[in-house]
Design a protein around this motif. Sequence first.
Motif, PDB file in Angstrom:
ATOM      1  N   GLU A 105     -10.658  -2.361   0.992  1.00  0.00           N
ATOM      2  CA  GLU A 105     -11.285  -2.415   2.170  1.00  0.00           C
ATOM      3  C   GLU A 105     -12.597  -3.041   2.169  1.00  0.00           C
ATOM      4  O   GLU A 105     -12.931  -4.086   3.071  1.00  0.00           O
ATOM      5  N   SER A 164       0.847  -1.234  -0.012  1.00  0.00           N
ATOM      6  CA  SER A 164      -0.063   0.171  -0.007  1.00  0.00           C
ATOM      7  C   SER A 164       0.857   1.353  -0.095  1.00  0.00           C
ATOM      8  O   SER A 164       0.625   2.331  -0.266  1.00  0.00           O
ATOM      9  N   TYR A 191      -4.841  -4.725  -6.540  1.00  0.00           N
ATOM     10  CA  TYR A 191      -3.714  -3.628  -6.958  1.00  0.00           C
ATOM     11  C   TYR A 191      -3.301  -3.871  -8.418  1.00  0.00           C
ATOM     12  O   TYR A 191      -3.023  -2.801  -9.219  1.00  0.00           O
ATOM     13  N   GLY A 238      -8.417   2.200  -2.717  1.00  0.00           N
ATOM     14  CA  GLY A 238      -8.412   1.866  -1.330  1.00  0.00           C
ATOM     15  C   GLY A 238      -9.552   1.483  -0.650  1.00  0.00           C
ATOM     16  O   GLY A 238      -9.866   0.571  -0.046  1.00  0.00           O
ATOM     17  N   ARG A 239     -10.742   2.111  -0.871  1.00  0.00           N
ATOM     18  CA  ARG A 239     -12.056   1.956  -0.425  1.00  0.00           C
ATOM     19  C   ARG A 239     -12.610   0.555  -0.932  1.00  0.00           C
ATOM     20  O   ARG A 239     -13.245  -0.258  -0.053  1.00  0.00           O
TER      21      ARG A 239
END
Length: 615
Positions: A588, A507, A578, A584-585
């Motif tokens: 998650e 990340s 990725y 990123g949301r």
Amino acid sequence: MLRFALTLLLFTLAFGVLSSSPVFSDLILAKVDRRIDLTSQIVRITTSLKVENAGSNPISEILLSFPENQAKHLAYLTATLNEGKGKGKASSGAGLPTEVVIPKDVPDSLTFYSLSLPKGLGKGESLLLDVLAVFTHALEPFPEKISQADIQLLLFQDTAHFLSPYKVMVQSLAVKLPEARVESYTKLEGTKLSGSELKYGPFHNIPPFSYLPIIIHFENNQPFAVAEELVREIEISHWGNVQVTEHYNLFHGGAKSKGEFSRLDYQARPYVRGASAFRRLVARLPPRAHSVYYRDEIGNISTSSLWGDSKKTELEIEPRYPLFGGWRTAFTIGYGLPLRDFLFESDGKRFLNFSFGSPINELVIDTLIVKVVLPEGSKDISASVPFPVKQWQETKFSHLDLVGRPVVVLEKNNVVPEHNEHFQVYYKFNSLSMLREPLMLIFGFFFLFVACIVYMHADLSISKSSASYLAKVQWEEVQATVQQIHNIISHCLTAHDKLEASLRDLSRTGDVQACKATRKSVDSLLKGVSKDLKPLVTFLQSSPQAAHILPKVEELIAKERDLQERLMAKHTTVVDCYEKKLGGREIENRIASNQQKITSLRQEVDDLMDFIDEI
């Protein structure tokens, strides 16, 4: 004084009746000289008798009589013949045999003693006889209670005439007093007071049983030391020592003290504000006494002095406080003596030759108990005492005793200094018995050292073929196996942490290839570890000793595998996102449910690891 007057009246009436009684024999007391010593609390009456046989038959005994009020206080009585005087010559060494007799036709108010003569006294013969009678508690304080500043006054009652079943031709009486001061005394014809001596008589032609009462009221401030009980223990050691221990229970037997005691007045004028109290006592110990001590219930008393020479040893002791009338104290005196001075041999027996009474001067003893402790192994024990005593045997146990030491116990009431005569305790003892205690010590230490040597060199471990030993070995193997499993799972958890760290690096850097390389190495590690676990689990499943811990181990392995699979799934999902360049949301949201399960499993695995670590 009324009580004494009534007593005198009764005795006068009784002896008035006795004067008409028949004569016991043809003996006549040609001359009687009496001397009464009242200088201390002990009353000593010395009587010299010239006895004549006026009859035709030989006389073998002489009777002495005492009124009841004197007989109950009589502590000591002895009669000896004067050597070389009179027609009947005899040795004056030992006293004549004396015993209580009860003649016929006499009242109970008289006590008679018979003196046996060594040979019959023939017609017309005479002899000289010395009689000593010692009385205790015969002096009565009057008044009975006095204050600290008062002097002590005493009453003494006796007869001016010699009370005898025989006719007395001539008699005189002398009374020795401690002080010249006399409050009052019975005045008779021919009575004379000169200084501290009171004389009565001479009296002539006194009929048998004549009684002429007298009372003397006089000053006497001498100490009235009375031992209510005295226990003397004489312990014999054949290693060269005689140990004497004396336990005193003492009180002042004079006029009782009343009112308050002033220490200040006593210290300032002790001979005025405490004239009748006694402050010290003197004990005359045997020569060469050693290791002397003097103590009471509190401890050692330092107010004592000791001095001596080759003939005597004197111990002057002072109680913690002066003793007034009725006051009490208790203390102990102890000392050692050389064995060779008191132990002798005769006719194959050993015997102890020791004095009977107390070494303290002018001490009256109500009850005296003498205990002679003999060495262990003594036998054929007997005692020889020159006067009647109660006698029995006990046993005392001391250090290194097996059967105990025999103890000869002698008891006598109403003891005075005249009883300080030597007595003997005879016994047989084998000299080889002296080696018993040293040999016991030698062999005891020997066996102790041997036991220590055996203990240091002996193999005290449990037998390798026993069930307990095999169970112990199996349990140790189970513990070692569980420890190996614990270590393997720890390595797995470390690999899990490494996998999580690679995702954090991804990340931050976005380097997908580095993350894939980390997963590949971790996956290879976990597969190898999984192979190592199989034989360990198989061993635990085959061992009875692991039955109680096996379920927890299997649960730990299962939880770790589930955790491992979920981590791999999470890692794959994140790497794919990725590669697809998702935000990123979105990442998650895709791993949220799996992440919760991973956190829960990791906590459960840690708890199981702690449980197994305690085992």
